[in-house]
Design a protein around this motif. Structure first.
Motif, PDB file in Angstrom:
ATOM      1  N   GLY A  92       0.852  -1.178   0.000  1.00 13.98           N
ATOM      2  CA  GLY A  92       0.000   0.000   0.000  1.00 13.98           C
ATOM      3  C   GLY A  92       0.894   1.236   0.000  1.00 13.98           C
ATOM      4  O   GLY A  92       2.122   1.132  -0.047  1.00 13.98           O
ATOM      5  N   PRO A  93       0.315   2.421   0.079  1.00 10.61           N
ATOM      6  CA  PRO A  93       1.126   3.652   0.034  1.00 10.61           C
ATOM      7  C   PRO A  93       2.250   3.700   1.071  1.00 10.61           C
ATOM      8  O   PRO A  93       3.376   4.085   0.747  1.00 10.61           O
ATOM      9  N   LEU A  94       1.961   3.303   2.322  1.00  8.37           N
ATOM     10  CA  LEU A  94       2.982   3.375   3.369  1.00  8.37           C
ATOM     11  C   LEU A  94       4.112   2.381   3.115  1.00  8.37           C
ATOM     12  O   LEU A  94       5.293   2.749   3.135  1.00  8.37           O
ATOM     13  N   HIS A  95       3.768   1.128   2.881  1.00 12.13           N
ATOM     14  CA  HIS A  95       4.799   0.110   2.677  1.00 12.13           C
ATOM     15  C   HIS A  95       5.613   0.380   1.417  1.00 12.13           C
ATOM     16  O   HIS A  95       6.833   0.170   1.396  1.00 12.13           O
ATOM     17  N   PHE A  96       4.936   0.859   0.361  1.00 14.47           N
ATOM     18  CA  PHE A  96       5.693   1.197  -0.848  1.00 14.47           C
ATOM     19  C   PHE A  96       6.664   2.338  -0.564  1.00 14.47           C
ATOM     20  O   PHE A  96       7.828   2.300  -1.004  1.00 14.47           O
TER      21      PHE A  96
END
Length: 312
Positions: free
Chosen positions: A41-45
């Protein structure tokens, strides 16, 4: 400003852009094609991408650290270490960036319960160090190492996104009702191969540009061992590994992506190969290196065309 030049901020931007476009244009649209949960998701990416950028920045620092004498010959006006930034500060920054990179990637790996994913970053960090200290002075090996690390920029997202693994055993073209989509594994494979071949070519051209300083420091690069003309012929030979697939893609792929591939990638790269042997000067090889980087960025930009054509 000196620190930004030391870590090659423009190259770091290209690394970030590459991973961002792969994530936005290839990975995100896959959510509609499988029920498999996605991790990035945005955070992990953002954590994985930042980790990649930090490792690359640390690699540029350690590379310049070991190249102080060579840079003093090849580009004395552009040398930063020992002129603007102290060596000790550089080593500290190198260590801090690598540790931060491992922490960020480790957070994603641990959240997935796959701590061994962290070996991707560890492998990159160690390989960059030995490339700078030893491999880059060896025949062929140094160029291949950099090409491998560049390809790993894309492949890292495959490792950290289990949702992609579902498509490994799927056919080249996916179909869902009337919709059709190229298998993302094939797409990522093509871009990974493109990045590997063009980076390998560019690294050899950079060795041609720097052969005087490299020879003074005892390096055994391809231009030093084979000479400039034979090295240029070798580049022209391996360029077929990029040009032939591009020609095939230009014919097989329909729509705007096929046109883009032919006019923006195939023709410029073919012209570049033909012009490479026109002169044998440092200035010429410097220009050819820059032109090849433009073609590489154009290749990355084709992901945008791919996205709009695939999701039209």
């Amino acid at each position: 400003m000196a620190w930004l030049r030391l870590v090659r901020w423009n190259n770091l931007f290209i690394v970030m852009l590459t991973q961002l476009l792969v994530w936005c244009c290839v990975l995100l649209p896959l959510h509609a094609w499988t029920d498999t949960p996605f991790l990035l998701g945005p955070l992990h990416f953002a954590l994985v991408c930042t980790s990649t950028i930090l490792i690359a920045a640390a690699g540029y620092i350690i590379n310049d650290y070991f190249d102080i004498k060579i840079d003093a010959i090849n580009r004395p006006q552009k040398a930063i270490l020992d002129r603007v930034i102290d060596r000790r500060q550089a080593i500290i920054a190198h260590s801090v960036l690598n540790v931060l990179a491992l922490v960020l990637a480790g957070a994603v790996a641990l959240s997935a319960g796959k701590w061994y994913w962290l070996f991707v970053q560890l492998f990159s960090t160690v390989l960059l160090f030995f490339y700078s200290s030893h491999f880059k002075r060896l025949y062929v090996i140094g160029n291949v190492v950099v090409a491998l690390l560049t390809a790993l920029t894309i492949f890292t997202l495959f490792i950290y996104e289990p949702g992609l693994w579902y498509f490994v055993k799927q056919p080249p073209m996916l179909r869902k009702g009337d919709a059709e989509l190229a298998n993302p594994i094939w797409v990522l494979g093509i871009y990974t191969g493109f990045a590997f071949v063009l980076t390998w070519m560019r690294e050899i051209v950079k060795d041609m540009e720097d052969h005087i300083g490299d020879a003074a420091e005892g390096c055994v690069t391809m231009p030093i061992k084979l000479g400039l003309k034979r090295t240029a012929r070798f580049i022209q030979l391996i360029s077929l590994g990029a040009i032939i697939p591009l020609v095939i893609a230009s014919v097989k792929v329909q729509g705007l992506l096929g046109i883009y591939t032919f006019f923006v990638l195939t023709l410029p790269l073919t012209a570049w190969v033909l012009l490479l042997n026109r002169r044998a000067s440092t200035q010429h090889y410097h220009r050819m290196s820059r032109y090849l980087k433009v073609i590489m960025v154009s290749g990355i930009g084709s992901l945008i065309v791919y996205y709009f054509q695939a999701n039209a």
